[in-house]
Scaffold this motif. Structure first.
Motif, PDB file in Angstrom:
ATOM      1  N   PRO A   7      39.452  12.889 -20.410  1.00  0.00           N
ATOM      2  CA  PRO A   7      40.591  13.236 -20.631  1.00  0.00           C
ATOM      3  C   PRO A   7      41.497  11.746 -19.843  1.00  0.00           C
ATOM      4  O   PRO A   7      42.536  11.065 -20.544  1.00  0.00           O
ATOM      5  N   PHE A   8      40.231  11.045 -19.213  1.00  0.00           N
ATOM      6  CA  PHE A   8      40.732   9.678 -19.896  1.00  0.00           C
ATOM      7  C   PHE A   8      41.378   9.033 -20.823  1.00  0.00           C
ATOM      8  O   PHE A   8      41.678   8.380 -21.094  1.00  0.00           O
ATOM      9  N   ARG A   9      40.450   9.427 -21.969  1.00  0.00           N
ATOM     10  CA  ARG A   9      40.995   8.153 -23.142  1.00  0.00           C
ATOM     11  C   ARG A   9      41.954   8.887 -23.551  1.00  0.00           C
ATOM     12  O   ARG A   9      42.713   8.144 -24.522  1.00  0.00           O
ATOM     13  N   HIS A  10      42.898  10.274 -23.585  1.00  0.00           N
ATOM     14  CA  HIS A  10      43.659  11.020 -24.510  1.00  0.00           C
ATOM     15  C   HIS A  10      44.101  10.265 -23.338  1.00  0.00           C
ATOM     16  O   HIS A  10      45.388  10.119 -23.453  1.00  0.00           O
ATOM     17  N   LEU A  11      44.303  10.265 -21.924  1.00  0.00           N
ATOM     18  CA  LEU A  11      45.706   9.962 -20.836  1.00  0.00           C
ATOM     19  C   LEU A  11      46.121   7.946 -21.307  1.00  0.00           C
ATOM     20  O   LEU A  11      47.013   7.265 -21.248  1.00  0.00           O
ATOM     21  N   SER A  12      44.963   7.523 -21.218  1.00  0.00           N
ATOM     22  CA  SER A  12      45.428   5.989 -21.648  1.00  0.00           C
ATOM     23  C   SER A  12      46.034   5.968 -23.591  1.00  0.00           C
ATOM     24  O   SER A  12      46.150   4.872 -23.585  1.00  0.00           O
ATOM     25  N   THR A  13      45.460   7.043 -24.103  1.00  0.00           N
ATOM     26  CA  THR A  13      46.230   6.749 -24.947  1.00  0.00           C
ATOM     27  C   THR A  13      47.175   6.802 -24.954  1.00  0.00           C
ATOM     28  O   THR A  13      48.235   6.242 -25.310  1.00  0.00           O
ATOM     29  N   TYR A  14      47.868   8.392 -25.091  1.00  0.00           N
ATOM     30  CA  TYR A  14      49.581   8.018 -24.596  1.00  0.00           C
ATOM     31  C   TYR A  14      50.177   7.016 -23.422  1.00  0.00           C
ATOM     32  O   TYR A  14      51.140   7.137 -24.159  1.00  0.00           O
ATOM     33  N   LEU A  15      49.427   6.724 -23.163  1.00  0.00           N
ATOM     34  CA  LEU A  15      50.226   6.234 -22.141  1.00  0.00           C
ATOM     35  C   LEU A  15      49.948   4.280 -22.746  1.00  0.00           C
ATOM     36  O   LEU A  15      50.987   3.614 -23.088  1.00  0.00           O
ATOM     37  N   CYS A  16      48.849   3.922 -23.454  1.00  0.00           N
ATOM     38  CA  CYS A  16      49.403   3.066 -24.368  1.00  0.00           C
ATOM     39  C   CYS A  16      50.137   3.548 -25.109  1.00  0.00           C
ATOM     40  O   CYS A  16      50.792   1.893 -25.502  1.00  0.00           O
ATOM     41  N   LEU A  17      50.350   4.002 -25.730  1.00  0.00           N
ATOM     42  CA  LEU A  17      51.920   4.648 -26.966  1.00  0.00           C
ATOM     43  C   LEU A  17      52.569   3.813 -26.355  1.00  0.00           C
ATOM     44  O   LEU A  17      53.705   3.701 -27.042  1.00  0.00           O
ATOM     45  N   SER A  18      53.341   5.009 -25.157  1.00  0.00           N
ATOM     46  CA  SER A  18      54.674   5.170 -24.386  1.00  0.00           C
ATOM     47  C   SER A  18      54.967   3.505 -24.341  1.00  0.00           C
ATOM     48  O   SER A  18      56.037   2.719 -24.408  1.00  0.00           O
ATOM     49  N   LEU A  19      53.097   2.605 -23.498  1.00  0.00           N
ATOM     50  CA  LEU A  19      54.432   1.410 -23.369  1.00  0.00           C
ATOM     51  C   LEU A  19      53.955   0.489 -24.520  1.00  0.00           C
ATOM     52  O   LEU A  19      55.496   0.039 -24.586  1.00  0.00           O
ATOM     53  N   VAL A  20      53.529   0.571 -25.961  1.00  0.00           N
ATOM     54  CA  VAL A  20      53.517  -0.238 -26.684  1.00  0.00           C
ATOM     55  C   VAL A  20      55.869   0.023 -27.669  1.00  0.00           C
ATOM     56  O   VAL A  20      55.823  -0.419 -28.214  1.00  0.00           O
ATOM     57  N   VAL A  21      55.056   1.760 -27.225  1.00  0.00           N
ATOM     58  CA  VAL A  21      57.247   1.751 -28.031  1.00  0.00           C
ATOM     59  C   VAL A  21      57.780   1.273 -27.008  1.00  0.00           C
ATOM     60  O   VAL A  21      58.907   0.361 -27.543  1.00  0.00           O
ATOM     61  N   ALA A  22      57.907   1.304 -25.351  1.00  0.00           N
ATOM     62  CA  ALA A  22      58.448   0.351 -24.952  1.00  0.00           C
ATOM     63  C   ALA A  22      58.420  -0.743 -24.625  1.00  0.00           C
ATOM     64  O   ALA A  22      60.377  -1.502 -25.106  1.00  0.00           O
ATOM     65  N   GLN A  23      57.737  -1.883 -25.233  1.00  0.00           N
ATOM     66  CA  GLN A  23      57.273  -3.147 -25.722  1.00  0.00           C
ATOM     67  C   GLN A  23      58.330  -3.345 -27.188  1.00  0.00           C
ATOM     68  O   GLN A  23      59.224  -4.303 -26.610  1.00  0.00           O
ATOM     69  N   PHE A  24      58.277  -2.507 -28.112  1.00  0.00           N
ATOM     70  CA  PHE A  24      58.854  -2.562 -29.120  1.00  0.00           C
ATOM     71  C   PHE A  24      60.267  -2.134 -29.164  1.00  0.00           C
ATOM     72  O   PHE A  24      61.217  -3.377 -29.516  1.00  0.00           O
ATOM     73  N   ALA A  25      61.195  -1.414 -28.165  1.00  0.00           N
ATOM     74  CA  ALA A  25      62.603  -1.152 -28.270  1.00  0.00           C
ATOM     75  C   ALA A  25      63.013  -2.482 -27.637  1.00  0.00           C
ATOM     76  O   ALA A  25      63.819  -2.802 -26.826  1.00  0.00           O
ATOM     77  N   LEU A  26      62.103  -3.257 -26.766  1.00  0.00           N
ATOM     78  CA  LEU A  26      62.955  -4.229 -25.391  1.00  0.00           C
ATOM     79  C   LEU A  26      62.817  -5.407 -26.835  1.00  0.00           C
ATOM     80  O   LEU A  26      63.696  -6.507 -26.734  1.00  0.00           O
TER      81      LEU A  26
END
Length: 1504
Positions: free
Chosen positions: A164-183
């Protein structure tokens, strides 16, 4: 940090021995994840330091901590924490003994360090004022690849419980990178304390986000504003400091000075070495060895040092764009491979479609960034070179100015600079197409093997054809240019001497000549257009020919070779690139060669000799009374260092307050002496010193295209009381009072709204207003008539004038003012013959006495006392342009605005306002808004409706053939293979070739039809324009500047001849091409219609926005560039005045302002072009993506051949979209010329040339009796009567003189008799017949006029003597014998067929006047008008003319319009005109005895 769910391991991951498709390797998830891990860090660690170095050197001030910055920092630290936790968890698991793959530790660690660098970059960007970072935008975009791939794989696998840790970290990383890209897609606030000052309307580029910069969406506001309303200068952005003349010219000038000095030092060192090693022979050959290199090298090095970084950055963008350009065919190959393999999963097809779209978009964006940077570089280089040329103009020596005509300098700015800057884009075309060709052949070899070699053979076989076509077309183009130049010279001569043409009734003869030359010109253009069509077809069809040969060889030669979709359509895509390369390379070479010629011309001009700033020892401090103000000691001067001396051993001392008169015969060196005092001549020996400020009045008056008050003040503060005194002393108040806007009247380019005398008095007023200590006056009285000249001398120059107490050096031919001079210098042959006071020189009986004796000679009397018409006073009160003989005499009076402020002095009074009524416009107004549809209909009607429909039908046919050819190729590619061969190969090949040939024939026929139809329309429009202008009255030509008319007959005609047909051709080619692609995509994948319709709507929207804005920007740019050229020409002509007044600084600032205003329009135009290109190509890429995506969705029932046809066609349309819009825009800009050529359709026309029912019966006139009854006329409807209430009778055979002051109306009477101006009241009768009942040509053919200015037209001498071909050669020779010109004409080459130069400049004035007399004698009319015909000739010629006139016209009625009273003393009767009325009438003796107006005029002329 997110990592793959399982490591990339196993024997099948990188196994190269398995025969799998290439897509299987490139689209492997493991490969994508590995690229996602390593590409973003490599990207940031390579570009990050470069970015830091750049912003360190180009900081803009810091940004405040905005919410955007805080959000970026929070997300950045969250990603760092996430990466740290991934590393920590991996280490913790290893410590607990759980085996972990190395990538689970390495990948998060790499990302941790890279994220730290990204956060540091975010912080540094804020400190240095970076509002939007492209480096970070690219980084966050690349970072999306890994978490997106991992998240997709994990979601598909669904084993969340296992880790579960790697799954959560993958999804969280994707969310954070998408947010940075939007900014990263947003822009921060502007700097708090910017280094550059705030501008009123700054360019929005600086504050735009990175996506907006990449797609040029920051231009959308201006484009939308231009769509809603016509753009004006106030709507445009302020020019940035980095694009301004002040910065760019100073940089280039500094480098130019440095490199030129270094080149001179190197040349001197090399010269000394050669002299030491080779003896004395080298100095002779040294100039030949050094000239080219010494001129071109320093300028090239200076340009490279200033602009090379920008060019290299643009080149880098182009190289990256080409990488993606060649990625597209490879991806297409993989996509067609995917379509042909039914077992490949669908996600790979979608991925390939996305990659094709992404590659095409990146190619577009990088290519447009390259074009943007190179276009900006062009703009900056144009600014810098224009400024450099202008500064050189201000520093040219007199010798250099004589070697360079004003037209040459204007051509440098308008043609050579433009051609040189345009070559910037084509510099990469010298080497990049070679790389394209190599890469294309590598691709073809991979696809087709040795069959690709046949492509080389086909391309080489087409070269001789194109070479032959180019050679023949160049020959016909040269012939067309010669005819066009001949027509332009003749048209210009006719328009400039239209009064002479109309006075003689020659319009019909000249119309016939012009149309005959025009027919020859259009014949050459027709042949050239047909050859151009063949050339275009060979270029368009070359791709088909190469494909046909390559496919035939590939399939027919080798049995195992079969045609498939990949080979067919990837080959076509590659061949399209190859075709562009082989076309772009020779075009680039041609442009660069042309640019080299222009560059050499620029370098040669910039190396011309300059004025020696140390030639004159000038001191700004004034000297006291009696002290020496000007001293010349042993001065020897020449026009250039290499030229012979023009002044020898001049010794001159002038005390303060002295009036020194300089006299001498023509060519004695009087004007040269003033030039030497100004430092304009090269000083060979001696010294010159002047104390105090200097003012200079040149012999030929020089005025600027400004208002009267600005001309007089000449960039000094306005002092109304002093200005009033100056204008009063210079006799300018009556003229100013008659001007429509008083002091604020614009005087026009080269003073075209003023007469010669008015310009001369303005030039004098400018010098007087300056309050200088030293005045150098070069014959300012020459263009003034007697009473005005005497007034100006008494009130300004003389002992009691405004200039009393100043030092005045007066060069003059007016010998009657010499007694007023303190000291007189007599020059002969460039040396001082004698000097002293007037009485002293009279006692010596030397050179001055000889001059006075010659002045009293009967043929030369009155020099300096009269007003020559060629440069003389305009009739007072008339604000018209150039003054033709018989022009307006009076105008309404307007009280001058004496107390106006300086800001009001800059106000332009439009010609259509009451204040500006009646004055000619100096330039064409800028047209606003879209072109009306009526103009298109006018042009199409001129082409002809049947021809238009036929052209559309032909275009439709050739496009149908193109569609069938592509569809047939798709069927060929889908043919089944039996034993390695396709059964119908021969049939497919023959039909494919036949369809291609049919398309070529249709393309040639359609293009030729459009071009030939354009020639037909051009012929008709030109004929209508010529007829409209020829039928216009003389008042039309007085109000319309010749430049405006010539523009219609040259520039606008050339656009209608060449540009409009070519733009129509381009538009039809692109429009039908778009229709074909839309049809192909729709037929292949019907679902794409859902995407196609929105794309077409967007396309229409972009097209509407762009066309409206671009048309207005181009019109503004043309207008502003004309200001630059006019100012350069003005300055070149008046550079001596500018230097004398020490006004170089203000003039340079004004030129920089003009250039900056031009670039302020050019910059929005170039970015609007990039906005269109980027967005149109992105739309085209969207069409590619739609076609590919629909093909993936419909893979089950689509063949690979049809998909290849669809996608490859869509790939070709990406640039077609923008070029279709550009062709439409260019057409709309060009169609304005049709509107301009129709401007004069509705202008008033003169009376009919011939009347069907004429009241005269031949012979008429039989006696020549003329009667004026209550005659009155006005020159324009809004003006008062110039002649009123005139009634008198001239008996048959009587000789009557008509005299009066300037503006009295004497020439108007002659004009009224010829009906050049129609009577406003009363009438004129000749032998009892009212002249209004006679056709104009009938009337004018019965009256002969001999003007003061002899006019010869381009053409044969016989044509000039017998314009209507009414006389035999024998009669002409007999008449030449009468005026003693037979021997001269017999000695000319060709005799009567001798070709006269423009205005007969190859003959003397006396010879031309005698030829005009021959022309008059041949007409043998009963009425003769002499407009001071002998005023401009020498005494011998005058005697010849008087003898001929006395014998031939003894029985004729003669009207002698005299500007010199001496000419009318032998007349039987004299009419004295005053204020448009007959003031006195009688014999000369009677009028002298009355002691009235005639007596006063005789006193002023020195006759009594």
């Amino acid at each position: 940090m997110a990592a793959p769910g399982e490591p990339c391991a196993g024997p099948g991951v990188w196994n190269q021995t398995e025969p799998e498709p290439a897509a299987a390797h490139l689209l492997n998830l493991c490969f994508l994840k590995t690229a996602g891990v390593w590409v973003p860090p490599l990207y940031l660690w390579v570009l990050g330091p470069i970015h830091l170095l750049y912003i360190h050197r180009h900081g803009k001030g810091y940004l405040r901590m905005s919410p955007l910055f805080k959000a970026k920092m929070v997300l950045g630290f969250a990603l760092i924490i996430l990466c740290t936790s991934s590393v920590s968890v991996t280490l913790w698991r290893i410590q607990r003994g759980t085996p972990q793959a190395p990538e689970f530790l390495i990948h998060p660690t790499v990302w941790l360090t890279t994220m730290s660098l990204a956060v540091f970059l975010i912080h540094t960007d804020r400190k240095k004022g970076v509002q939007a970072s492209g480096v970070l935008f690219g980084y966050w975009l690349l970072c999306l690849l890994l978490p997106a791939t991992s998240a997709t794989q994990q979601a598909l696998r669904g084993d969340f419980q296992s880790d579960p840790f790697r799954h959560l970290s993958t999804y969280l990383c994707l969310s954070l990178v998408v947010a940075q890209f939007a900014l990263a897609c947003l822009a921060d606030r502007p700097p708090f304390f910017p280094k550059d000052p705030q501008q009123s309307n700054p360019c929005p580029e600086a504050g735009a986000s990175f996506p907006s910069k990449a797609t040029f969406w920051w231009v959308s506001g201006l484009v939308w504003r231009g769509f809603k309303k016509p753009l004006g200068l106030r709507d445009l952005w302020t020019l940035g400091r980095e694009n301004s003349s002040g910065q760019l010219v100073s940089q280039l000038e500094r480098e130019w000075t440095r490199t030129r000095s270094a080149a001179r030092r190197h040349a001197k060192a090399g010269e000394s070495q050669r002299r030491g090693g080779r003896g004395l022979e080298d100095p002779e050959t040294e100039p030949f060895l050094q000239r080219e290199g010494s001129q071109r090298g320093p300028l090239l090095r200076a340009i490279c040092r200033v602009f090379c970084p920008t060019f290299l950055l643009g080149t880098l963008s182009l190289i990256i764009s080409d990488v993606f350009r060649f990625a597209v065919p490879k991806l297409l190959s993989l996509f067609l491979e995917f379509i042909g393999d039914p077992h490949t999963p669908a996600w790979k097809g979608f991925l390939l479609a996305a990659l094709m779209f992404l590659s095409a978009c990146l190619q577009t964006l990088f290519e447009q960034q390259c074009m943007y940077r190179l276009k900006v570089l062009q703009m900056r280089l144009r600014t810098a070179l224009t400024g450099l040329v202008y500064r050189k103009v201000l520093a040219l020596s007199s010798g250099s100015r004589k070697a360079s005509a004003v037209g040459d300098v204007v051509n440098l700015v308008s043609v050579d600079v433009q051609r040189l800057t345009e070559s910037v884009i084509y510099l990469n075309g010298l080497w990049l197409p070679l790389v394209w060709i190599v890469v294309c052949f590598v691709y073809l070899w991979q696809l087709l093997g040795p069959s690709a070699l046949t492509a080389i053979a086909v391309f080489l076989s087409l070269l001789p054809l194109n070479f032959f076509i180019s050679k023949k077309r160049n020959h016909h183009q040269a012939e067309q240019m010669r005819r066009k130049d001949s027509r332009a010279r003749l048209t210009s001569c006719i328009l400039r001497h239209v009064r002479t043409v109309k006075s003689h009734g020659w319009e019909g003869a000249f119309l016939e000549r012009v149309l005959r030359i025009r027919g020859q010109e259009l014949g050459a253009l027709r042949t050239s257009s047909l050859l151009f069509s063949v050339s275009l077809v060979s270029f368009q069809v070359s791709t088909f020919l190469v494909a046909l040969v390559v496919f035939a060889v590939h399939t027919l030669v080798a049995e195992e070779n079969a045609m498939d979709a990949e080979k067919a359509f990837v080959t076509l895509t590659v061949l399209t690139i190859l075709n562009k390369a082989q076309a772009f390379l020779p075009f680039s070479i041609h442009c660069v060669v042309q640019a080299k010629v222009s560059f050499d011309r620029l370098a040669a001009f910039l190396c011309l000799e300059e004025v020696d700033a140390e030639a004159v020892d000038s001191s700004p401090s004034r000297c006291s009374s009696g002290e020496t103000c000007i001293r010349v000691h042993d001065g020897t001067f020449a026009w250039s260092q290499e030229g012979p001396p023009c002044l020898h051993r001049i010794n001159l001392t002038v005390p303060q307050g002295c009036l020194l008169a300089v006299v001498g015969p023509v060519g004695a060196g009087k004007s040269s002496l003033l030039s030497a005092l100004l430092g304009e001549l090269s000083k060979l020996e001696g010294s010159v010193s002047i104390k105090g400020p200097v003012a200079y009045v040149p012999q030929e008056a020089w005025v600027q295209n400004t208002s009267v008050v600005e001309t007089v003040c000449f960039r000094q503060e306005l002092d109304p009381p002093w200005l009033e005194r100056v204008l009063e002393a210079c006799a300018l108040w009556p003229d100013v009072g008659s001007f429509p806007a008083g002091l604020h009247t614009q005087i026009g380019e080269q003073g075209m709204h003023l007469s010669g005398g008015q310009k001369q008095r303005l030039s004098l007023a400018r010098a007087v207003y300056r309050k200088a200590a030293v005045y150098l006056l070069d014959d300012p009285l020459a263009a003034l008539d007697a009473h005005v000249g005497q007034h100006v001398f008494d009130q300004v120059i003389g002992p009691s004038g405004l200039l009393q107490g100043t030092t005045r050096i007066l060069v003059t031919h007016a010998l009657h003012v010499l007694p007023e001079a303190d000291w007189i210098v007599v020059l002969e042959d460039g040396a001082i013959a004698e000097m002293g006071s007037y009485q002293e020189l009279l006692r010596r009986k030397g050179a001055l006495v000889c001059l006075l004796d010659r002045a009293r000679h009967p043929g030369a009397g009155g020099e300096g006392e009269t007003e020559p018409v060629s440069g003389g006073e305009h009739p007072r009160g008339s604000p018209g342009g150039r003054r033709p003989v018989g022009g307006p005499e009076r105008s309404r009076k307007i009280v001058p605005e004496k107390d106006s402020t300086s800001s009001e002095a800059q106000t332009w009074v439009p010609p259509d306002t009451p204040e500006g009524a009646g004055r000619p416009t100096g330039e064409d107004s800028v047209r606003y808004g879209r072109v009306k549809a009526a103009m298109y209909l006018t042009y199409l009607r001129a082409v002809g409706t049947p021809l238009c429909l036929y052209a559309l039908f032909l275009f439709l046919c050739q496009q149908v053939a193109s569609f069938c050819r592509g569809y047939w190729l798709s069927l060929w590619a889908d043919d089944p293979t039996v034993d390695g061969r396709q059964t119908q190969t021969a049939l497919r090949g023959w039909v494919f070739g036949l369809l291609g040939c049919l398309q070529a024939i249709g393309l040639f026929a359609s293009m030729a039809t459009v071009l030939l139809g354009g020639i037909r329309a051009s012929r008709l429009l030109f004929q209508r324009l010529l007829w409209d202008v020829a039928r216009s009255p003389i008042s039309f030509f007085e109000q319309t500047p010749v430049g405006n008319l010539l523009a219609r007959f040259s520039k606008e005609t050339d656009i209608v001849d060449v540009d409009i047909p070519d733009k129509f051709r381009s538009l039809l080619v692109y429009a039908f091409g778009l229709l074909e692609v839309s049809l192909v995509v729709t037929v292949a994948t019907p679902a794409a219609v859902l995407v196609l319709l929105p794309l077409l709507l967007l396309y229409a929207g972009f097209q509407s926005l762009y066309v409206a804005t671009s048309c207005q920007l181009r019109r503004l740019e043309t207008t502003r560039h004309a200001f630059v050229c006019s100012h350069v020409a003005e300055t070149f002509q008046g550079s001596a005045v500018v230097r004398a007044f020490r006004a170089q600084g203000p003039f340079v600032a004004q030129n920089d302002a003009h250039v900056d205003e031009t670039q302020r329009v050019s910059f929005p135009q170039l970015v609007a072009d990039r906005w269109l290109a980027a967005n149109m190509e992105l739309l085209g890429n969207g069409l590619v993506f739609a076609a590919a995506t629909c093909a993936v969705l419909s893979k089950g029932h689509l063949s690979a051949g049809l998909v290849g046809f669809s996608v490859s066609s869509a790939l070709q349309v990406t640039q077609t979209l923008q070029w279709a819009v550009r062709s439409w825009t260019d057409l709309e800009n060009s169609i304005v010329s049709v509107e301009r050529m129709k401007d004069y359709v509705r202008t008033p026309k003169e009376a009919p040339w011939r009347l069907p029912s004429c009241t005269t019966r031949p012979p008429w006139p039989h006696g020549g009796q003329i009667e004026f009854q209550n005659f009155g006329l006005r020159h324009r409807p809004e003006l008062p009567l110039a002649v009123r209430g005139v009634s008198f009778k001239i008996h048959a055979g009587e000789k009557v003189g008509i005299v009066g002051r300037t503006g009295a109306g004497k020439s108007s009477l002659a004009g009224g008799l010829l009906r050049l101006v129609e009577a406003a009241e009363g009438g004129v009768w000749i032998d009892g017949v009212p002249i209004t009942c006679v056709g104009l040509h009938t009337l004018r053919s019965k009256i002969t006029i001999i003007p003061q200015d002899p006019i010869l037209f381009p053409g044969s001498l016989r044509m000039n003597l017998d314009m209507l071909h009414e006389h035999t050669d024998e009669a002409i020779w007999a008449t030449l014998e009468t005026v003693q010109l037979r021997a001269l004409v017999a000695s000319l080459p060709g005799q009567l067929q001798y070709e006269c130069a423009d205005q007969g400049d190859d003959l003397s004035v006396g010879q031309k006047q005698l030829l005009c007399l021959v022309r008059a004698l041949l007409r043998k009319t009963q009425i003769l008008i002499l407009d001071e015909a002998t005023a401009a000739v020498d005494p011998g010629t005058e005697l010849q003319m008087q003898a001929a006139l006395g014998s031939w016209f003894a029985q004729c009625t003669v009207l002698l319009v005299a500007h010199r009273l001496r000419s009318v003393m032998d007349c039987a009767r004299v009419l004295v005109m005053d204020n448009g009325q007959v003031a006195e009438s009688g014999s000369p003796a009677q009028l002298l005895a009355q002691k009235g107006l005639f007596y006063r005029l005789a006193q002023e002329s020195g006759l009594v």
